[in-house]
Scaffold this active site. Structure first.
Site, PDB file in Angstrom:
ATOM      1  N   GLY A 207       0.845  -1.208   0.000  1.00  0.00           N
ATOM      2  CA  GLY A 207       0.000   0.000   0.000  1.00  0.00           C
ATOM      3  C   GLY A 207       0.869   1.242   0.000  1.00  0.00           C
ATOM      4  N   ASN A 208       0.279   2.363   0.310  1.00  0.00           N
ATOM      5  CA  ASN A 208       1.064   3.595   0.440  1.00  0.00           C
ATOM      6  C   ASN A 208       0.384   4.514   1.455  1.00  0.00           C
ATOM      7  OD1 ASN A 208      -0.825   5.433  -1.051  1.00  0.00           O
ATOM      8  ND2 ASN A 208      -0.386   3.957  -2.687  1.00  0.00           N
ATOM      9  N   HIS A 209       1.009   5.669   1.699  1.00  0.00           N
ATOM     10  CA  HIS A 209       0.545   6.534   2.799  1.00  0.00           C
ATOM     11  C   HIS A 209      -0.629   7.448   2.428  1.00  0.00           C
ATOM     12  CE1 HIS A 209       3.645   5.342   5.525  1.00  0.00           C
ATOM     13  NE2 HIS A 209       4.589   5.631   4.662  1.00  0.00           N
ATOM     14  N   ALA A 275      -3.624   7.515  -5.345  1.00  0.00           N
ATOM     15  CA  ALA A 275      -2.216   7.084  -5.334  1.00  0.00           C
ATOM     16  C   ALA A 275      -2.233   5.591  -5.664  1.00  0.00           C
ATOM     17  CB  ALA A 275      -1.611   7.346  -3.968  1.00  0.00           C
TER      18      ALA A 275
END
Ligand code: CTP
Length: 397
Positions: A207-209, A275
């Site tokens: 995943g990402n932030h 994102a």
């Protein structure tokens, strides 16, 4: 609705609890709110709640028994731009229709110089009783605007017409009254927001932030201006509810692409803030991967570029905006993305400024259009930037 003066009359029905939400919505819109409560309504919601949310004293009696002070219903009736009575019970409805004046709310109604709106709420049989219907007809003939009750699950446990129209819908009616928020009426906007999660096994993912804050702020701004919004959202804790919002929750980039493919041709503009993970594991293991070896290798495969797909399938009247998160040569990279993905504009985010990027409530962006004009925005809250961006986009299509 900045500075608009709303006088809210609250009567004694169970829907009074929803008025707390309505006041919150109005305050968020920077309206001024004063409230009159009938004594019966105080059994349903506390005057303290109403006073705290409206940031004004609550008016209940003609005079204050503690200090003998008199509440001037004539002044109160002259203050607002609109007097909204919600929820309106069958009892107060009957009194309004016949000119009864045995509490402060009724006296203020008779004194009011401004337009009056009512949002009736009662059980289904009461709502269709000939007396109620006749009372509503009478009030309509006096010029009162009726926000009709809705069909649904009632506090009595019965199902039928009688629910007070929802606070979000009341807000829309008030905006219509003030001619606010209609500039993008009839437009449909496709938004992607939040991260994508790419499964490794049943308990792990890449995943990402991204929190989705920027995309959700943009969605809210489009909704405020009357547009319909389809929000294709990756996993986020954010909430957004609006009658003109269709939210489609997705997890992976492939799910997001599928939803975009279903929706894009129907939309006037697309703003792709998500994102999206550029790569995903080739395999999703069916069982949790056990730790054995000192090193393991995860093979990744490229995800589809959703924005590029929308660019390839864009017709001449559709307007497409992408986002670019860059750490070096931001404008050069952004320029290439505008060309390669067939965009009308790209929002460039460099993370260079403190307070910009993932998770922050502020952001620093520049917008590069397809003719390579660059507009630089100062560090602002994401909500303010959303206004600037929606101004920019709505001037372009
Ligand atoms: N995007 C997308 N689908 C992807 C990757 C990105 O729709 N698989 C969209 C994002 O929502 C954003 C824009 O493309 O609007 C730019 O994403 P970014 O990651 O900055 O650019 P990439 O094209 O992925 O290039 P790079 O990672 O090399 O910077």
């Amino acid at each position: 609705m900045k500075g608009k003066k709303i006088l809210l009359g609250i009567t004694g029905g169970i829907a009074a609890y929803k008025i707390a939400f309505l006041i919150r919505l109005l305050k968020k819109e920077e309206a001024e709110v004063k409230c009159i409560m009938t004594p019966a309504s105080c059994d349903f919601i506390s005057p303290l709640t109403i006073a705290t949310l409206s940031e004004n004293p609550v008016y209940i009696e003609f005079w204050n028994q503690k200090d003998g002070q008199w509440t001037n219903h004539v002044n109160l009736g002259m203050w607002p731009d609109v007097f909204l009575i919600a929820p309106l019970t069958a009892n107060t409805l009957a009194k309004l229709a016949t000119g009864y004046c045995d509490n402060l709310l009724l006296a203020t109604y008779l004194s009011a110089k401004c337009p009056v709106m009512i949002a009736p709420a009662m059980d289904l049989d009461m709502y269709v009783h000939p007396t109620t219907i006749q009372n509503l007809v009478n009030l309509a003939s006096f010029g009162v605007q009726i926000l009709p009750a809705e069909e649904g699950f009632l506090a009595s446990g019965l199902i039928g017409k009688g629910r007070m129209t929802e606070p979000e819908d009341i807000l829309i009616k008030l905006k219509e009254f003030f001619n606010i928020g209609e500039s993008l009426k009839g437009k449909k906007i496709l938004l992607t927001a939040g991260p994508t999660y790419e499964h490794i096994d049943p308990v792990r993912f890449i995943g990402n932030h991204s929190t989705g804050k920027m995309g959700y702020a943009i969605a809210e701004e489009f909704l405020k201006r009357g547009a319909k919004v389809i929000l294709i959202s990756g996993p986020t804790k954010l909430e957004l509810v609006h009658p003109n919002l269709q939210r489609l929750n997705v997890i992976t980039a492939e799910d997001m692409l599928f939803q975009v493919q279903q929706q894009w041709s129907e939309c006037n503009a697309g703003v792709f803030c998500a994102a999206v993970a550029d790569y995903r594991p080739v395999y999703r293991e069916n069982q949790k991967i056990k730790k054995k070896d000192e090193e393991i290798t995860l093979t990744l495969v490229k995800n589809p570029d959703i924005l590029a797909w929308a660019g390839q399938h864009k017709n001449s009247s559709q307007y497409l905006v992408g986002f670019a998160l860059e750490t070096n040569n931001a404008i050069d990279h952004a320029r290439k993305k505008v060309q390669n993905k067939n965009l009308d504009a790209i929002v460039v985010n460099t993370l260079e400024n403190e307070g910009a990027g993932f998770g922050h409530d502020t952001n620093k962006i520049a917008v590069l259009s397809k003719d390579f004009q660059l507009i630089d925005f100062p560090l602002k809250s994401k909500k303010e930037l959303a206004k600037d961006l929606v101004d920019f986009i709505s001037n372009s299509f």
